[in-house]
Motif scaffolding. Structure first.
Motif, PDB file in Angstrom:
ATOM      1  N   GLU A  52       4.373   9.415  16.161  1.00  0.00           N
ATOM      2  CA  GLU A  52       5.105  10.246  15.199  1.00  0.00           C
ATOM      3  C   GLU A  52       6.600   9.925  15.225  1.00  0.00           C
ATOM      4  N   ILE A  53       7.137   9.735  16.431  1.00  0.00           N
ATOM      5  CA  ILE A  53       8.558   9.379  16.549  1.00  0.00           C
ATOM      6  C   ILE A  53       8.821   8.033  15.882  1.00  0.00           C
ATOM      7  N   TYR A 109       7.069   6.713  13.480  1.00  0.00           N
ATOM      8  CA  TYR A 109       6.935   6.863  12.023  1.00  0.00           C
ATOM      9  C   TYR A 109       8.214   7.450  11.418  1.00  0.00           C
ATOM     10  N   LYS A 110       8.787   8.472  12.065  1.00  0.00           N
ATOM     11  CA  LYS A 110      10.015   9.071  11.532  1.00  0.00           C
ATOM     12  C   LYS A 110      11.128   8.048  11.449  1.00  0.00           C
ATOM     13  N   ASP A 111      11.254   7.204  12.469  1.00  0.00           N
ATOM     14  CA  ASP A 111      12.277   6.161  12.465  1.00  0.00           C
ATOM     15  C   ASP A 111      12.021   5.163  11.344  1.00  0.00           C
ATOM     16  N   ALA A 146      10.138   5.627   8.535  1.00  0.00           N
ATOM     17  CA  ALA A 146      10.221   6.237   7.211  1.00  0.00           C
ATOM     18  C   ALA A 146      11.668   6.479   6.796  1.00  0.00           C
ATOM     19  N   LYS A 147      12.524   6.776   7.777  1.00  0.00           N
ATOM     20  CA  LYS A 147      13.928   7.063   7.455  1.00  0.00           C
ATOM     21  C   LYS A 147      14.630   5.838   6.892  1.00  0.00           C
ATOM     22  N   LYS A 166       2.596  13.161   5.699  1.00  0.00           N
ATOM     23  CA  LYS A 166       4.028  13.424   5.599  1.00  0.00           C
ATOM     24  C   LYS A 166       4.579  13.102   4.205  1.00  0.00           C
ATOM     25  N   GLU A 167       3.950  12.171   3.494  1.00  0.00           N
ATOM     26  CA  GLU A 167       4.443  11.764   2.177  1.00  0.00           C
ATOM     27  C   GLU A 167       3.288  11.814   1.173  1.00  0.00           C
TER      28      GLU A 167
END
Length: 612
Positions: free
Chosen positions: A350-351, A353-355, A357-358, A387-388
């Motif tokens: 998840e971490i 993915y956030k990096d 996706a940002k 998430k999207e």
């Protein structure tokens, strides 16, 4: 013979029978024959009279009344039987009610007796506990008084020790002051001797022998004074060490967190001329860290000596001692070998993915069959879809098997482009091949890039495109056979360099331009050697790359950004392998190499962890 009279009589009889039927009589009059040529004889049935019919009806009425009387008699009997049964049931209910009330009364009395008994027991127990509590309070008060006396004596002893230490320190300070004055006096005497020597050389040149004797005496006197100074300095250093040791012992006795290990560490530091004060100690997951504050000037190189001699003074593993933020940190790792494995957080995907996706970063997962790369890709797609929800997922899969589909939040995801060749189904629908998906990727980023170029030329802001996520499986297999299924003219249109592949160049260009075009790629391959994809080493640095277990050694050697990270990953890998050999559930791990952060080893999430 004249037949007309017979015909007339026959007709008259027939009409009379019809009239009798209409008037309610059951008359049957049937001519034997009626023809246009002649009339035969006829028979007329006998018709019952009205009286006979009334008698028949009366008989029927009597029969019906008899049956009605019988039914009424049966009904009356049944009604009596029902009333008798209800009375009997009411009587039985009354008997049961009386029995229940009797049992209820008995149970209530028994419950009341039990309650009274328990209340008496509770009262006795309270009295007993109160007596015990009183005894405990008296015992605690006695122990408290004894402790207060002991602590008062200890404090008095500490105060006395502190006063003695202060007196010793005052003596040392006075000795240092006297030594300073003596040193200044010696300097003046040395200066005077040098002046005297100069005067002798200038004014008494003729008396060379006498001058040499005077110089010799002066030098001997200076040497004697230097010996005295060195002896005094040595005594001062010894007194300082004793003073600091006494102070540290007194300080350690006052600090509640200090223990024997801290005392041994301070002693080892003091032996190397480093005086220190204890700050804190903490233990996290088997690693003990002790922090000390130096109180005098010290040489950092002395810490290496302390680290070597400390295990001989106290039974501990080899410690790590370093200077950090003006403090001395002593780290003692008491964990077993396998306990030292640095597991990534459980939610590391998840971490990641956030990096990604940002900043619109792309991913590559490289690993052999059966090591979990497909399940890891499915979990990552689950994060993208959850998430999207507006993101469009394009699934390119050269393999045609049952494992090509997966479900996210109850929605089935099937390959949009599958196999090596396009196929037309029996219903007339054409299923495009995986190579058609690669060509669609080229078309999409080319169109969007042209739109941005036109907006730039017209001095207009570029549009914000909806995000399209391409999942490309078995990339190595797909690129190795592209020349068998793609037209040569199409391949030539890309103007490939030596060693480049058609699909590899398209994916590389999409990754280079995709951040501003809303296009991201997750590519799955088997080998960490990028040459099989038609890329060079620098191309792989445009990905967040995840190498599966068997590929980690080569990946760490070839793609770790620094030598330190390479050695760290290879060192940790040995521990991971030992753990995996002992626990088969730990066999699915990977080396995650972000684009701008240090890499790390991580356990793969469970299959389907992010699909529901």
């Amino acid at each position: 013979m004249d037949l007309k009279p017979l015909y007339a009589a026959d007709l008259a009889a027939f009409l009379i029978s019809i009239a009798s039927s209409a008037s309610g009589h059951y008359a049957i009059a049937i001519p034997s024959a009626v023809t246009g040529l002649g009339i035969s004889s006829y028979l007329v049935a006998k018709v019952p009279s009205r009286r006979e019919i009334e008698q028949l009806n009366q008989t029927k009425i009597i029969e019906l009344e008899t049956k009605l009387n019988e039914l009424q008699s049966i009904h009356t009997w049944q009604q009596q039987l029902l009333e008798s049964s209800e009375a009997k049931k009411l009587e039985e209910i009354q008997v049961l009610r009386e029995s229940y009330e009797s049992r209820l009364s008995a149970d209530q009395k028994a419950l009341q007796d039990l309650s009274e008994s328990k209340n008496k027991e509770i009262a006795l127990l309270k009295e007993s506990e109160a007596y015990k509590l009183s005894e405990l309070q008296q015992q605690l008060e006695t122990e408290k008084a004894e402790l207060e006396l002991a602590f008062a004596a200890k404090i008095a002893q500490l105060d006395a020790d502190l006063a003695a230490t202060n007196q010793w320190r005052d003596n040392v300070l006075k000795l240092e002051s006297d030594l300073k004055k003596f040193s200044e006096q010696l300097k003046l005497e040395e200066k005077a001797l040098r002046l005297e020597e100069k005067r002798i050389r200038l004014d008494v040149r003729d008396e060379r022998g006498q001058t040499k004797e005077l110089l010799k005496n002066a030098q001997l006197e200076i040497q004697a004074q230097n010996v005295i100074i060195q002896k005094l300095q040595s005594e001062i250093v010894s007194l300082k060490e004793q003073n600091e040791q006494l102070f540290n012992e007194l300080y350690t006795a006052k600090k509640p967190d200090a223990d024997e290990l801290v005392t041994q560490i301070q002693t080892a530091l003091a032996q190397q001329g480093i005086q220190s004060e204890f700050i804190s100690k903490r233990v996290i997951e088997g690693v003990e860290r002790i922090y000390l504050k130096p109180t005098n000037y010290w040489e950092p190189s002395k810490l290496e000596i302390v680290a070597k001699i400390l295990p001989g003074m106290v039974d501990i593993p080899q410690p790590t001692i370093q200077a950090k933020n003006g403090r001395i940190e002593v780290k003692i790792d008491r964990r077993d070998e396998l306990d030292r494995i640095k597991d990534a957080p459980d939610n590391w995907l998840e971490i990641l993915y956030k990096d990604a996706a940002k900043d619109g970063k792309n991913l590559a997962i490289l690993g052999a069959r059966g090591k979990g790369k497909t399940e890891l890709a499915k979990n990552y797609c689950g994060l993208v879809v959850r998430k999207e929800p507006d993101c469009e997922v394009i699934y390119i899969q050269p393999k045609v098997d049952d494992y090509a589909t997966f479900t996210i939040n109850g929605k089935l995801f099937e390959p949009d482009y599958i196999g090596f060749e396009s196929v037309t189904a029996s219903n007339g629908v054409t299923i495009p091949s995986a190579y058609e998906g690669i060509i669609y990727l080229r078309k999409l980023y080319s169109e969007r890039n042209s739109i941005n170029q036109q907006c730039f030329a017209d001095n207009k802001p570029c549009p914000k495109f909806n995000r399209v996520f391409f999942l490309i499986d078995e990339l190595q297999l797909l690129l190795s056979r592209e020349r068998e299924f793609i037209e040569p003219d199409v391949i030539k249109s890309e103007k490939l360099r030596n060693g480049q592949t058609f699909g590899g160049k398209i994916i590389r260009d999409a990754i280079s331009l995709g951040r501003s075009l809303g296009i991201t790629v997750l590519a799955l391959g088997q080998l960490p050697n990028v040459s099989v994809y038609g890329w060079n080493k620098n191309d792989l640095y445009q990905y967040i790359t995840i190498f599966m277990s068997a590929n980690i050694p080569q990946a760490a050697s070839d793609y770790a950004p620094t030598k330190e990270e390479k050695n760290r990953i290879l060192g940790d890998l040995e521990l991971w392998r030992k753990r995996a050999s002992a626990d088969s559930s730990k066999d699915y791990y990977c080396y995650v190499r972000p684009m701008d952060k240090a890499g790390y080893l991580a356990l793969l999430p469970f299959p389907g962890a992010y699909l529901d």
